[in-house]
Write a protein that holds these residues in place. Structure first.
Motif: not given
Length: 123
Positions: A78-98
């Motif tokens: 699974x992919x997450x394309x992130x464009x036009x990033x902002x400082x408030x996007x700073x975080x640890x990003x987690x992938x999850x499955x159900x």
């Protein structure tokens, strides 16, 4: 059971782009998938989700129009394309499955989680 490994995080300037990947140890075609993030001092929050088939997606208002989720079931990724990033996007990003749902956005419903990848956006 499936194991998830995120990659692609890093340091980027505001306005830049990153592409996160979430590689699964097994077949993900029967899993609803999602991305969440947790900023320092804040609770983990929903970012985006995609259905088993990939035909349905949804986004948090804060990332709508800037982020795109996709999946390649043949590659179990699974992919997450992130464009036009902002400082408030700073975080640890987690992938999850159900494994029980076709499409899922509720954090507590996800069964499996990756270890997270750090995304830092400088101003």
């Amino acid at each position: 059971q499936v194991q998830l490994v995120e990659s692609g995080g890093g340091l980027v300037q505001a306005g830049g782009s990153l592409r996160l990947s979430c590689a699964a140890s097994g077949r993900i075609s029967t899993y609803a998938m999602g991305w969440f993030r947790q900023a320092p001092g804040k609770e983990r929050e929903f970012v985006t989700a995609i259905s088993r088939s990939g035909l349905s997606t949804t986004y948090a208002d804060s990332v709508k129009g800037r982020f795109t989720i996709s999946r390649d079931n043949a590659k179990n990724t699974v992919y997450l394309q992130m464009n036009s990033l902002k400082p408030e996007d700073t975080a640890v990003y987690y992938c999850a499955a159900d494994e029980n749902s076709y499409f899922q956005t509720r954090e507590y419903e996800f069964d499996y989680w990756g270890q997270g990848t750090q995304v830092t956006v400088s101003s």
